[in-house]
Design an enzyme around this catalytic site. Structure first.
Site, PDB file in Angstrom:
ATOM      1  CG  ASP A 106      -2.079   0.932   1.113  1.00  0.00           C
ATOM      2  OD1 ASP A 106      -2.346   1.424  -0.002  1.00  0.00           O
ATOM      3  OD2 ASP A 106      -2.735   1.188   2.137  1.00  0.00           O
ATOM      4  CD1 TRP A 126       7.295   6.427  -2.894  1.00  0.00           C
ATOM      5  CD2 TRP A 126       6.727   6.756  -5.042  1.00  0.00           C
ATOM      6  NE1 TRP A 126       8.452   6.425  -3.645  1.00  0.00           N
ATOM      7  CE2 TRP A 126       8.134   6.627  -4.964  1.00  0.00           C
ATOM      8  CE3 TRP A 126       6.154   6.971  -6.289  1.00  0.00           C
ATOM      9  CZ2 TRP A 126       8.958   6.695  -6.091  1.00  0.00           C
ATOM     10  CZ3 TRP A 126       6.966   7.054  -7.409  1.00  0.00           C
ATOM     11  CH2 TRP A 126       8.359   6.915  -7.291  1.00  0.00           C
ATOM     12  CG  HIS A 168      -0.478   1.972  -9.293  1.00  0.00           C
ATOM     13  ND1 HIS A 168      -0.686   1.624  -7.976  1.00  0.00           N
ATOM     14  CD2 HIS A 168      -1.559   2.714  -9.656  1.00  0.00           C
ATOM     15  CE1 HIS A 168      -1.853   2.128  -7.561  1.00  0.00           C
ATOM     16  NE2 HIS A 168      -2.390   2.794  -8.561  1.00  0.00           N
ATOM     17  CB  THR A 185     -13.359  -7.738  -4.352  1.00  0.00           C
ATOM     18  OG1 THR A 185     -13.208  -7.626  -2.927  1.00  0.00           O
ATOM     19  CG2 THR A 185     -13.019  -9.159  -4.762  1.00  0.00           C
ATOM     20  CG  LEU A 226       8.999 -17.167  -3.682  1.00  0.00           C
ATOM     21  CD1 LEU A 226       8.893 -17.193  -2.162  1.00  0.00           C
ATOM     22  CD2 LEU A 226       9.453 -15.791  -4.159  1.00  0.00           C
TER      23      LEU A 226
HETATM   24  C1  IPE Z   1      -5.483  -2.679  -0.134  1.00  0.00           C
HETATM   25  O1  IPE Z   1      -5.146  -1.337  -0.268  1.00  0.00           O
HETATM   26  C2  IPE Z   1      -5.478  -3.351  -1.474  1.00  0.00           C
HETATM   27  C3  IPE Z   1      -4.167  -3.519  -2.099  1.00  0.00           C
HETATM   28  C4  IPE Z   1      -3.021  -3.180  -1.589  1.00  0.00           C
HETATM   29  C5  IPE Z   1      -4.199  -4.155  -3.392  1.00  0.00           C
HETATM   30  P1  IPE Z   1      -6.260  -0.206  -0.436  1.00  0.00           P
HETATM   31  O2  IPE Z   1      -5.531   1.072  -0.580  1.00  0.00           O
HETATM   32  O3  IPE Z   1      -7.217  -0.575  -1.483  1.00  0.00           O
HETATM   33  O4  IPE Z   1      -7.010  -0.285   0.981  1.00  0.00           O
HETATM   34  P2  IPE Z   1      -7.851   0.804   1.757  1.00  0.00           P
HETATM   35  O5  IPE Z   1      -8.895   1.320   0.810  1.00  0.00           O
HETATM   36  O6  IPE Z   1      -6.916   1.878   2.189  1.00  0.00           O
HETATM   37  O7  IPE Z   1      -8.435   0.081   2.936  1.00  0.00           O
HETATM   38  C1  IPE Z   2      -1.659   0.247  -3.341  1.00  0.00           C
HETATM   39  O1  IPE Z   2      -1.417   1.620  -3.396  1.00  0.00           O
HETATM   40  C2  IPE Z   2      -1.888  -0.345  -4.701  1.00  0.00           C
HETATM   41  C3  IPE Z   2      -3.281  -0.752  -4.964  1.00  0.00           C
HETATM   42  C4  IPE Z   2      -4.284  -0.707  -4.116  1.00  0.00           C
HETATM   43  C5  IPE Z   2      -3.567  -1.253  -6.299  1.00  0.00           C
HETATM   44  P1  IPE Z   2      -2.608   2.660  -3.393  1.00  0.00           P
HETATM   45  O2  IPE Z   2      -2.991   2.957  -4.787  1.00  0.00           O
HETATM   46  O3  IPE Z   2      -3.717   2.202  -2.510  1.00  0.00           O
HETATM   47  O4  IPE Z   2      -1.884   3.934  -2.740  1.00  0.00           O
HETATM   48  P2  IPE Z   2      -2.495   4.937  -1.685  1.00  0.00           P
HETATM   49  O5  IPE Z   2      -3.008   4.131  -0.531  1.00  0.00           O
HETATM   50  O6  IPE Z   2      -3.603   5.664  -2.371  1.00  0.00           O
HETATM   51  O7  IPE Z   2      -1.352   5.803  -1.300  1.00  0.00           O
HETATM   52 MG    MG Z   3      -4.101   2.406  -0.535  1.00  0.00          MG
END
Ligand code: IPE
Ligand code: IPE
Ligand code: MG
Length: 234
Positions: free
Chosen positions: A19, A24, A36, A65, A130
């Site tokens: 996350d 970032w 990403h 999801t 792995l």
């Molecule tokens: C969880 O992160 C899902 C992934 C890392 C793929 P999110 O950014 O979607 O979660 P919330 O919305 O902060 O709970």
């Molecule tokens: C996690 O990073 C990646 C996915 C959920 C696909 P985020 O996109 O949730 O990044 P933040 O939480 O908005 O910083």
């Molecule tokens: Mg996030």
């Protein structure tokens, strides 16, 4: 590295909620997709390092999801990155004996991304190094609901915990010993909610693109310092 890992007690199964890509990017004045992309680079380093230190299972949360709620261009960008990841990394992953698996319902993801997944699964299916599980269109509640429906379809009248475990995407795998979440959030966000019953949770403020093998080792050392009791006592 600087954190003294006990190499005799490396967790068998590490799960990571990757996350913080968006924040970032924002901090750098870049668009979320740049985050990403940087996250994908970080993942490559962590997969390599997991192989090197002898982790058996690495499960990474790539798309939930609930992530379909995001703008369409971000969603399609993430799935395009998956294609890029496979194109660029598959040979090396295969050389390193990594076996790729997908957790989640990937039947509804864009067709070109599904093609990449099919290639990745077929290329690595015989590997015994792995085990890299990519959680894609994965949600813990959807997973448990699917398991319940599989058990109903099988005609079972009495269901055990083992029956449910055997119908999850993680069937046959040990539960995660540790779940690492980056970016300072402290929630599971629907990740492995059945399997995490006794997982240690390690939180780090570092955004995923900045998550280095060294920070990974710091998290694993924190895990190794925990006293796992599983409801019992010494
Ligand atoms: C969880 O992160 C899902 C992934 C890392 C793929 P999110 O950014 O979607 O979660 P919330 O919305 O902060 O709970
Ligand atoms: C996690 O990073 C990646 C996915 C959920 C696909 P985020 O996109 O949730 O990044 P933040 O939480 O908005 O910083
Ligand atoms: Mg996030």
């Amino acid at each position: 590295m600087e954190y003294n890992l006990d190499m005799t007690r490396i967790p068998r199964h590490v799960a990571i909620i990757m996350d913080g890509n968006g924040r970032w990017a924002k901090e750098r004045g870049q668009i979320r997709l740049q985050g990403h992309l940087a996250g994908m680079e970080a993942l490559c380093g962590i997969v390599r390092h997991s192989s090197d230190i002898g982790v058996e299972y690495l499960t990474v949360y790539a798309f939930s999801t609930e992530n379909w709620k995001r703008p369409a261009d971000e969603v399609s960008g993430i799935f395009k990155l998956l294609i890029k990841f496979v194109k660029r990394e598959l040979d090396e992953l295969n050389r390193n004996n990594v076996r790729i698996d997908i957790l989640g319902d990937w039947s509804i993801i864009p067709e070109d991304s599904a093609d990449s997944i099919r290639l990745a699964l077929a290329t690595t299916e015989k590997n015994d190094g792995l085990k890299l599980n990519i959680a894609l269109n994965y949600g813990g509640r959807a997973e448990i609901t699917r398991a319940v429906n599989m058990l109903i379809d099988s005609g079972k009248k009495n269901v055990t915990e083992e029956d449910i475990s055997a119908c999850l995407y993680t069937a046959g795998m040990p539960d995660p010993d540790v779940i690492i979440r980056t970016s300072g959030e402290s929630r599971l966000s629907n990740f492995l909610i059945w399997q995490s019953a006794y997982s240690e949770i390690v939180l780090t403020p570092v955004y995923w693109p900045d998550f280095t093998p060294s920070e990974y080792e710091r998290c694993l050392a924190e895990y190794q310092s925990r006293d796992r009791r599983f409801g019992g006592h010494k």
